[in-house]
Design a protein around this motif. Structure first.
Motif, PDB file in Angstrom:
ATOM      1  N   ASP A  86       0.811  -1.220   0.000  1.00 45.12           N
ATOM      2  CA  ASP A  86       0.000   0.000   0.000  1.00 45.12           C
ATOM      3  C   ASP A  86       0.846   1.273   0.000  1.00 45.12           C
ATOM      4  OD1 ASP A  86       0.896  -0.168   2.553  1.00 45.12           O
ATOM      5  OD2 ASP A  86      -1.074  -0.375   3.488  1.00 45.12           O
TER       6      ASP A  86
ATOM      7  N   GLY B 208      -0.179   5.231  -4.493  1.00 44.40           N
ATOM      8  CA  GLY B 208      -0.495   6.581  -4.946  1.00 44.40           C
ATOM      9  C   GLY B 208      -1.340   7.333  -3.937  1.00 44.40           C
TER      10      GLY B 208
ATOM     11  N   GLN C  50      -2.283   8.044   0.464  1.00 41.74           N
ATOM     12  CA  GLN C  50      -1.594   8.679   1.587  1.00 41.74           C
ATOM     13  C   GLN C  50      -0.340   7.936   2.018  1.00 41.74           C
ATOM     14  OE1 GLN C  50      -4.175   9.744   4.794  1.00 41.74           O
ATOM     15  NE2 GLN C  50      -5.671  10.686   3.453  1.00 41.74           N
TER      16      GLN C  50
ATOM     17  N   ASP D 122      -2.302  15.640 -14.111  1.00 42.66           N
ATOM     18  CA  ASP D 122      -2.968  14.476 -14.704  1.00 42.66           C
ATOM     19  C   ASP D 122      -3.278  13.467 -13.606  1.00 42.66           C
ATOM     20  OD1 ASP D 122      -0.180  14.207 -14.553  1.00 42.66           O
ATOM     21  OD2 ASP D 122      -0.114  12.678 -16.126  1.00 42.66           O
TER      22      ASP D 122
ATOM     23  N   ARG E 261      -1.969   7.716 -10.960  1.00 46.90           N
ATOM     24  CA  ARG E 261      -2.038   6.949  -9.722  1.00 46.90           C
ATOM     25  C   ARG E 261      -2.761   7.727  -8.621  1.00 46.90           C
ATOM     26  NH1 ARG E 261       3.423   4.744  -6.871  1.00 46.90           N
ATOM     27  NH2 ARG E 261       4.080   6.795  -7.532  1.00 46.90           N
ATOM     28  N   GLY E 262      -3.771   7.124  -8.039  1.00 45.01           N
ATOM     29  CA  GLY E 262      -4.517   7.809  -6.983  1.00 45.01           C
ATOM     30  C   GLY E 262      -5.703   8.611  -7.505  1.00 45.01           C
TER      31      GLY E 262
ATOM     32  N   ALA F  88      -6.545  11.673  -5.225  1.00 41.06           N
ATOM     33  CA  ALA F  88      -5.198  12.016  -4.771  1.00 41.06           C
ATOM     34  C   ALA F  88      -4.717  13.316  -5.427  1.00 41.06           C
ATOM     35  CB  ALA F  88      -4.229  10.882  -5.092  1.00 41.06           C
TER      36      ALA F  88
ATOM     37  N   GLU G 262     -11.325  11.937   0.186  1.00 41.99           N
ATOM     38  CA  GLU G 262     -10.006  11.724   0.784  1.00 41.99           C
ATOM     39  C   GLU G 262      -9.068  11.069  -0.225  1.00 41.99           C
ATOM     40  OE1 GLU G 262      -9.172  12.764   3.733  1.00 41.99           O
ATOM     41  OE2 GLU G 262     -11.081  13.080   4.766  1.00 41.99           O
ATOM     42  N   SER G 263      -7.802  11.421  -0.142  1.00 39.89           N
ATOM     43  CA  SER G 263      -6.779  10.738  -0.926  1.00 39.89           C
ATOM     44  C   SER G 263      -6.803   9.266  -0.502  1.00 39.89           C
ATOM     45  CB  SER G 263      -5.433  11.376  -0.601  1.00 39.89           C
ATOM     46  OG  SER G 263      -4.470  10.985  -1.531  1.00 39.89           O
ATOM     47  N   PRO G 264      -6.752   8.330  -1.494  1.00 37.07           N
ATOM     48  CA  PRO G 264      -6.852   6.914  -1.121  1.00 37.07           C
ATOM     49  C   PRO G 264      -5.720   6.514  -0.184  1.00 37.07           C
ATOM     50  CG  PRO G 264      -6.136   7.158  -3.407  1.00 37.07           C
ATOM     51  CD  PRO G 264      -6.540   8.514  -2.929  1.00 37.07           C
ATOM     52  N   ARG G 265      -6.019   5.678   0.785  1.00 34.80           N
ATOM     53  CA  ARG G 265      -5.001   5.276   1.758  1.00 34.80           C
ATOM     54  C   ARG G 265      -4.299   3.990   1.365  1.00 34.80           C
ATOM     55  NH1 ARG G 265      -4.576   7.910   6.407  1.00 34.80           N
ATOM     56  NH2 ARG G 265      -3.014   6.368   6.967  1.00 34.80           N
ATOM     57  N   GLY G 266      -5.075   3.014   0.881  1.00 32.90           N
ATOM     58  CA  GLY G 266      -4.555   1.650   0.768  1.00 32.90           C
ATOM     59  C   GLY G 266      -3.970   1.349  -0.586  1.00 32.90           C
ATOM     60  N   LYS G 267      -3.789   0.072  -0.862  1.00 32.88           N
ATOM     61  CA  LYS G 267      -3.243  -0.323  -2.148  1.00 32.88           C
ATOM     62  C   LYS G 267      -4.346  -0.337  -3.197  1.00 32.88           C
ATOM     63  CE  LYS G 267      -3.660  -5.294  -1.369  1.00 32.88           C
ATOM     64  NZ  LYS G 267      -3.006  -6.597  -1.413  1.00 32.88           N
ATOM     65  N   LEU G 268      -3.974  -0.009  -4.412  1.00 35.44           N
ATOM     66  CA  LEU G 268      -4.912  -0.036  -5.522  1.00 35.44           C
ATOM     67  C   LEU G 268      -4.602  -1.283  -6.324  1.00 35.44           C
ATOM     68  CD1 LEU G 268      -4.490   3.686  -6.521  1.00 35.44           C
ATOM     69  CD2 LEU G 268      -6.238   2.692  -5.063  1.00 35.44           C
TER      70      LEU G 268
ATOM     71  N   CYS H  56      -0.330   1.889 -12.953  1.00 36.30           N
ATOM     72  CA  CYS H  56       0.560   2.900 -13.515  1.00 36.30           C
ATOM     73  C   CYS H  56       1.765   3.073 -12.625  1.00 36.30           C
ATOM     74  CB  CYS H  56      -0.163   4.232 -13.696  1.00 36.30           C
ATOM     75  SG  CYS H  56      -0.984   4.814 -12.213  1.00 36.30           S
TER      76      CYS H  56
END
Lengths: 336, 336
Positions: free
Chosen positions: A12, A16, A18, B218, B221-222, B226, B325-331, B336
């Motif tokens: 994580d 991208g 936090q 752009d 990621r995020g 994000a 919120e900016s995503p916290r976890g893994k995507l 990318c």
């Protein structure tokens, strides 16, 4: 999250979100700004270009090596030095390095910090800032520990190119060669030796002698064999080296023979080979010796009588001569 | 050795010797020079810097993705577009890309050629040359197929920065978002959809509207979450988006809900989000619509009453509001 809260890199941290920002901010805590560079926090680094800046030089290098730590350095040090050196040998003053890191999930935090501290040390000592970067984390098994790609930008009023060797030029080695390969081999095969990697940034010494150099190249992957041959071919000259003046330490030669390797293919990560006109050779050598006592003249460039004669030749004291060929096969281990 | 003589990449092509030169020369056969760029064959690329060049922008991106081929693109296309776009969103005209490739031993030659042709296509269409590179081959299992790192240099008279959003500015999306993530997810999980990756170079459209943009990024990621949050935080403003104007296609929203993902975190590889003053918004939008009919105003920046209010908010038609919120976890997957 602070640095204290994790002991290894998790997936994580590459998403991208936090946690990525937190990893990047941890990286930024170790790799400090240096020189006039100011980080604006944008995706790219911004440099105000001075008037009459001359030429922009741009280069890149990927490093995936085993082992990642070795006597005299680590993957971070050679990535930084490698890119600084690629700019320096072209006569450029490096102004910024980009640092892209791909990390395997589970990679120990301590190892990452050690690598980052190495990177910062080279940056601080050379005054070349790390100005932009990218950090990705991959699932276990998708990369072997860590891969680093550094790119660099530099400014040069006069560009030194590989095709600049003139017949009559003397060839100077900035120090003994091949220690980087031997140090990695020793570490990999648990062989006892005092030889350390020669990895270092060459910007300061080349800045001092740059004006004297007709051509210049650092003999990394493929060693003297590949790199001096490339200079000879591009310059369409014959370069002759003498057995007596070869830039290799006894111990390096011994290990090389033991392992059945070609000494001319050994890589260095902190040395350069340069072509200098006879009238400037002693001046350049005197300066280079203040950086490394082993700097010496190792050969001479001649006019090639025909296309076949272009290349690098090795002459023994008994009068024998053979062409030094660029290595064909794989070099073990991957050392740069 | 010619290209016809191998069907997969072998270790000795990464050794720095003759086989490396041959692989690199094969790569050069596909990736052609473009624009004013002339390859001198030195380790670094040389650019004569024009007088009053303004600012140099320098950026880098690492790509290790699964799958490497997907509807609408492949790893080569997104590596090229990603770096061109990072320069473009800062208002820079890209002048050169460096291409570093790490290839796993045994990687099929056909796949490499396909990726190289994609890279060349983006280069030819955008007029941005690949000017320098590095190619390494690793033992099997030391990397998952292929990793590409691209760095880029560009020149900008006026740099667009992330902190440029002004209260009152309108936020424009250059097209619908998130299709890159959905295309990769669909490919990875064998899910049937018409959605293709939005991967494309943005240099031409940003060149046309660059003068109108106060800030630009752009959403890779995020995603919007994000990237627009970063713009809001750096500019210390509150950005409000309306439910009615969200830049996501119905099908994208449907797949996102099905998989339990956050639509705002989906990545795009050929879209940008820009902040434009009200007096310029319609002019910019009109131009952007000629590139993509879906370009639209998606929200507005306001003065933040206090530090806590800084960020991106989403308002429903029923009058509800929540912070994005900016995503916290893994995507998942790494896209990318």
């Amino acid at each position: 999250m602070t640095m204290e809260q994790y002991s290894s890199i998790s997936l994580d941290m590459g998403g991208g979100g936090q946690k990525s920002s937190e990893l990047i901010s941890d990286i930024r805590k170790i790799i400090k700004d240096v020189g006039k560079w100011k980080n604006t926090g944008d995706d790219g680094a911004i440099f105000k270009i001075p008037r009459n800046a001359g030429n922009l030089i741009f280069t890149t290098d990927a490093f995936i090596i085993d082992p990642i730590f070795f006597p005299g350095g680590d993957i971070g040090k050679i990535a930084m030095c490698g890119t600084i050196n690629d700019l320096s040998v072209m006569g450029a003053r490096p102004i910024g390095i980009s640092l892209s890191i791909v990390i395997e999930e589970g990679f120990p935090r301590d190892d990452l910090m050690k690598i980052l501290r190495s990177i910062n040390k080279v940056s601080q000592e050379s005054g070349v800032p790390v100005v932009t970067g990218d950090t990705k984390v991959t699932e276990k098994g998708k990369i072997d520990k860590i891969e680093i790609t550094t790119s660099g930008v530099g400014l040069a009023q006069n560009v030194i190119q590989n095709n600049g060797v003139e017949p009559g030029d003397l060839i100077i080695a900035s120090g003994d060669l091949g220690e980087h390969t031997i140090a990695l081999l020793a570490k990999r095969f648990n062989y006892q030796t005092k030889i350390k990697s020669d990895s270092k940034a060459l910007d300061k010494e080349i800045e001092k002698v740059g004006g004297y150099l007709n051509a210049c190249k650092d003999p990394t992957r493929g060693g003297l064999a590949a790199n001096l041959s490339e200079m000879a071919e591009k310059s369409k000259v014959k370069i002759v080296l003498n057995e007596r003046d070869l830039p290799y330490k006894k111990e390096v030669k011994a290990v090389t023979e033991l392992l059945g390797l070609d000494v001319f293919s050994l890589a260095s990560e902190g040395r350069f080979l340069a072509s200098v006109s006879p009238k400037n050779a002693q001046k350049a050598l005197k300066i280079l010796k203040t950086f490394n006592r082993e700097a010496k003249i190792i050969g001479k460039a001649q006019k090639a009588k025909n296309k076949q004669e272009i290349g690098v030749y090795f002459e023994t004291e008994l009068g024998g001569s053979r062409k030094i060929e660029s290595p064909r096969g794989k070099l073990i281990p991957r050392i740069c």
